[in-house]
Design an enzyme around this catalytic site. Structure first.
Site, PDB file in Angstrom:
ATOM      1  N   GLY A  57       0.827  -1.200   0.000  1.00  0.00           N
ATOM      2  CA  GLY A  57       0.000   0.000   0.000  1.00  0.00           C
ATOM      3  C   GLY A  57       0.863   1.252   0.000  1.00  0.00           C
ATOM      4  O   GLY A  57       2.072   1.184   0.243  1.00  0.00           O
ATOM      5  N   CYS A  84       5.317  -6.012   1.603  1.00  0.00           N
ATOM      6  CA  CYS A  84       5.658  -4.593   1.565  1.00  0.00           C
ATOM      7  C   CYS A  84       4.985  -3.844   2.715  1.00  0.00           C
ATOM      8  O   CYS A  84       5.351  -4.010   3.862  1.00  0.00           O
ATOM      9  CB  CYS A  84       5.322  -4.006   0.192  1.00  0.00           C
ATOM     10  SG  CYS A  84       6.169  -2.432  -0.129  1.00  0.00           S
ATOM     11  N   TYR A  85       3.961  -3.032   2.456  1.00  0.00           N
ATOM     12  CA  TYR A  85       3.276  -2.353   3.562  1.00  0.00           C
ATOM     13  C   TYR A  85       2.721  -3.375   4.548  1.00  0.00           C
ATOM     14  O   TYR A  85       2.691  -3.126   5.762  1.00  0.00           O
ATOM     15  CB  TYR A  85       2.149  -1.464   3.038  1.00  0.00           C
ATOM     16  CG  TYR A  85       1.452  -0.698   4.149  1.00  0.00           C
ATOM     17  CD1 TYR A  85       1.930   0.541   4.567  1.00  0.00           C
ATOM     18  CD2 TYR A  85       0.352  -1.227   4.807  1.00  0.00           C
ATOM     19  CE1 TYR A  85       1.322   1.235   5.599  1.00  0.00           C
ATOM     20  CE2 TYR A  85      -0.271  -0.546   5.841  1.00  0.00           C
ATOM     21  CZ  TYR A  85       0.223   0.685   6.240  1.00  0.00           C
ATOM     22  OH  TYR A  85      -0.371   1.361   7.283  1.00  0.00           O
ATOM     23  N   HIS A 177       7.867  -7.530  -3.603  1.00  0.00           N
ATOM     24  CA  HIS A 177       6.560  -7.932  -4.156  1.00  0.00           C
ATOM     25  C   HIS A 177       6.687  -9.275  -4.898  1.00  0.00           C
ATOM     26  O   HIS A 177       7.096  -9.310  -6.060  1.00  0.00           O
ATOM     27  CB  HIS A 177       6.025  -6.866  -5.107  1.00  0.00           C
ATOM     28  CG  HIS A 177       5.535  -5.639  -4.414  1.00  0.00           C
ATOM     29  ND1 HIS A 177       4.242  -5.500  -3.971  1.00  0.00           N
ATOM     30  CD2 HIS A 177       6.175  -4.498  -4.057  1.00  0.00           C
ATOM     31  CE1 HIS A 177       4.098  -4.326  -3.381  1.00  0.00           C
ATOM     32  NE2 HIS A 177       5.262  -3.695  -3.423  1.00  0.00           N
ATOM     33  N   GLU A 179       4.260 -11.013  -5.998  1.00  0.00           N
ATOM     34  CA  GLU A 179       3.139 -11.192  -6.929  1.00  0.00           C
ATOM     35  C   GLU A 179       3.434 -10.700  -8.330  1.00  0.00           C
ATOM     36  O   GLU A 179       2.726 -11.066  -9.280  1.00  0.00           O
ATOM     37  CB  GLU A 179       1.881 -10.504  -6.385  1.00  0.00           C
ATOM     38  CG  GLU A 179       1.912  -8.989  -6.357  1.00  0.00           C
ATOM     39  CD  GLU A 179       2.498  -8.400  -5.075  1.00  0.00           C
ATOM     40  OE1 GLU A 179       2.082  -7.309  -4.670  1.00  0.00           O
ATOM     41  OE2 GLU A 179       3.394  -9.044  -4.478  1.00  0.00           O
ATOM     42  N   ASP A 235     -17.615 -12.420 -21.526  1.00  0.00           N
ATOM     43  CA  ASP A 235     -18.231 -12.494 -20.207  1.00  0.00           C
ATOM     44  C   ASP A 235     -19.732 -12.763 -20.284  1.00  0.00           C
ATOM     45  O   ASP A 235     -20.251 -13.649 -19.616  1.00  0.00           O
ATOM     46  CB  ASP A 235     -17.964 -11.209 -19.418  1.00  0.00           C
ATOM     47  CG  ASP A 235     -16.476 -10.918 -19.269  1.00  0.00           C
ATOM     48  OD1 ASP A 235     -15.684 -11.877 -19.316  1.00  0.00           O
ATOM     49  OD2 ASP A 235     -16.103  -9.748 -19.117  1.00  0.00           O
ATOM     50  N   LYS A 377     -10.714 -12.918 -15.667  1.00  0.00           N
ATOM     51  CA  LYS A 377     -10.988 -13.158 -17.088  1.00  0.00           C
ATOM     52  C   LYS A 377     -10.492 -14.529 -17.549  1.00  0.00           C
ATOM     53  O   LYS A 377     -11.201 -15.245 -18.266  1.00  0.00           O
ATOM     54  CB  LYS A 377     -10.349 -12.050 -17.936  1.00  0.00           C
ATOM     55  CG  LYS A 377     -10.481 -12.243 -19.443  1.00  0.00           C
ATOM     56  CD  LYS A 377     -11.903 -12.065 -19.929  1.00  0.00           C
ATOM     57  CE  LYS A 377     -12.220 -10.601 -20.086  1.00  0.00           C
ATOM     58  NZ  LYS A 377     -13.549 -10.395 -20.727  1.00  0.00           N
TER      59      LYS A 377
END
Length: 521
Positions: A57, A84-85, A177, A179, A235, A377
């Protein structure tokens, strides 16, 4: 979603890449959800997670009114992973110390002294300090004093506490990070936490999800009629087939031809869904209504709002003809929900409004049915394949809700739409012909409402220009320009100029995201 299934809870502190954490976790066939950091303790207990991840964040923990994790996170008795945060708030809340680094660290770093199950068997090479992992840093603060019971599990040359852990309480935290793809072994680090440390069963699959969703739709809807706005996109197509499998002819589909669709798409939609998939579908030709409403309007956000409102008005008008309808189905997916809901921590700019979430009038007389709102998606596509929808339809490139309305710069005119449809169709035809369509994530043509001088034969022309756009991306949050062969681009350009009367110049957009967006408006 099966309430008995193992699942991870992600608490969002405002990182721009929180979605990526969820995508990575789901790659391990483990269900997860993102919720704001300040959800209630009761919600967290009822969710019953096997593990909790605290995202990054933009805040500093030593400032006033800074976000913090609910106390239950540390007393629930499940593993916790701070990123991180998330690491900094763990340190701050449990008695450690966080200070400004004085200098922001952004980019690649090498972490050493990898002493944790998080890093078991992982390394990218060897440097002066031993085996290392290449990670991606993005922080201006750092932990300078460990909380009681914690130990350092990774270091860098400039960050002595690059990761920490309390193995007894199963609390782990990293300053980088994992991710993002820039952290080369980041997916494996997250997998170690989710699968090995949290011991989640990897049982969340699309065929299983389809079975649960069909049962849930039947239970929700009963004998009621459901109305679906079917656009022909991935979708709404998957939502339509899923609901049809659950309730059959109780589903009534309305297809609004806005006049802003791709080349001959209205005809293709009716063939695919009415003839091939046996859906009960009504086509509404609303081209003139949209063109009239958009006349003289050039601001992109204004165009979006006009298109969205008019679509809803027409849909409301047509759906009212089904007097026994109780439900409105939408193809809303998880990123739509996250991005539109936002979080008080993000203070993000409104880049563009979304056409599904938040676009409905307050007096809407139908209840919402959104069977895809938990899916990303790629998961929607996997679900579509498991439902037997043709891969060519499922793996089409994304198409924006406002359609060609945001691919024509400035005012929309019917003649612009026709030129763009023809040019775009040539680009797509050639991508398929050269086996390039599925090698790019998204490709389309943008109409530029400017005229340029050209020469065709012995005569001077003064016609419009278009831009080709093609990008490579896995998550659509960042994107690189697709490196299409020059010979291919020139062939497409030649075809467009020769076959589409009114266009005499073709350019190729070479901007990435950021700083540009993928769509031009």
């Amino acid at each position: 979603m099966n309430i008995h299934q193992d699942k991870i809870l992600i608490l969002d502190f405002g990182s721009q890449v929180t979605q990526l954490i969820a995508r990575r976790v789901r790659e391990f066939n483990v269900y997860c959800e993102i919720h704001p950091y300040d959800v209630s303790p009761e919600f967290i207990k009822d969710y019953a997670p096997k593990g909790i991840i605290l995202s990054g964040g933009p805040n500093s923990v030593y400032e006033e009114d800074t976000p913090s994790a609910p106390e239950v996170v540390f007393t629930l008795g499940v593993p916790v992973f701070g990123i991180c945060y998330g690491m900094q708030t763990i340190a701050n809340q449990l008695g450690g110390k966080v200070e400004s680094s004085g200098k922001r660290e952004f980019g690649y770093a090498e972490i050493n002294n990898l002493q944790s199950p998080l890093f078991a068997g992982l390394h990218d090479g060897v440097n002066d300090a031993g085996e290392y992992l290449q990670v991606w840093m993005s922080h201006g603060d750092k932990v300078t004093q460990l909380p009681s019971g914690f130990e350092v599990i990774a270091t860098t040359a400039s960050c002595p506490i690059a990761a920490m852990a309390n193995s007894e309480r199963q609390i782990y935290a990293v300053q980088f990070h994992p991710e993002v793809t820039h952290t080369r072994q980041g997916t494996r680090i997250l997998e170690h936490f989710v699968v090995n440390i949290c011991q989640c069963q990897q049982s969340w699959t699309m065929p299983g999800y389809a079975e649960e969703a069909i049962a849930k739709i039947r239970q929700q809807v009963g004998s009621d009629t459901v109305i679906l706005a079917l656009s022909g996109g991935v979708d709404s197509s998957v939502a339509g087939v899923l609901i049809h499998k659950a309730i059959g002819k109780q589903l009534k589909c309305i297809f609004v031809d806005t006049g802003l669709l791709r080349y001959e798409e209205a005809k293709q939609v009716m063939t695919n869904y009415h003839d091939n998939l046996d859906l009960d579908i009504t086509k509404i030709d609303a081209k003139e209504e949209f063109y009239q409403a958009l006349q003289g309007v050039s601001d992109p956000e204004h165009k979006r709002k006009i298109i969205g409102k008019l679509f809803v008005d027409i849909f409301q008008r047509e759906s009212a003809k089904f007097t026994n309808a109780k439900w409105l189905a939408q193809g809303t997916i998880y990123p739509d929900v996250i991005e539109s809901a936002g979080s008080k921590t993000k203070k993000a700019h409104n880049i563009k409004s979304h056409h599904n979430v938040g676009g409905l009038p307050e007096d809407m007389h139908l209840q919402l049915l959104e069977p895809l709102r938990e899916l990303f998606k790629d998961e929607v596509r996997a679900l579509g394949v498991s439902l037997g929808i043709a891969p060519k339809l499922i793996y089409r490139h994304p198409f924006p809700g406002p359609g060609l309305g945001v691919r024509i710069l400035g005012e929309i005119k019917p003649e612009y739409v026709e030129l763009l449809q023809k040019a775009d169709n040539i680009f797509i035809e050639e991508l398929y012909a050269h086996d390039l369509y599925h090698k790019v994530a998204q490709a389309f043509v943008v109409f530029l409402p400017v005229k340029t001088v050209g020469v065709m034969g012995d005569g001077r022309t003064y016609d419009y220009a278009v831009a080709l756009r093609a990008v490579e991306t896995t998550d659509f949050m960042t994107a690189n320009v697709a490196n299409l062969p020059f010979e291919f681009i020139t062939k497409v350009a030649n075809r467009i100029i020769n076959e589409v009367k009114g266009i005499n110049r073709v350019t190729y957009d070479i901007s990435g995201k950021p700083p540009a967006t993928i769509e031009w408006e």
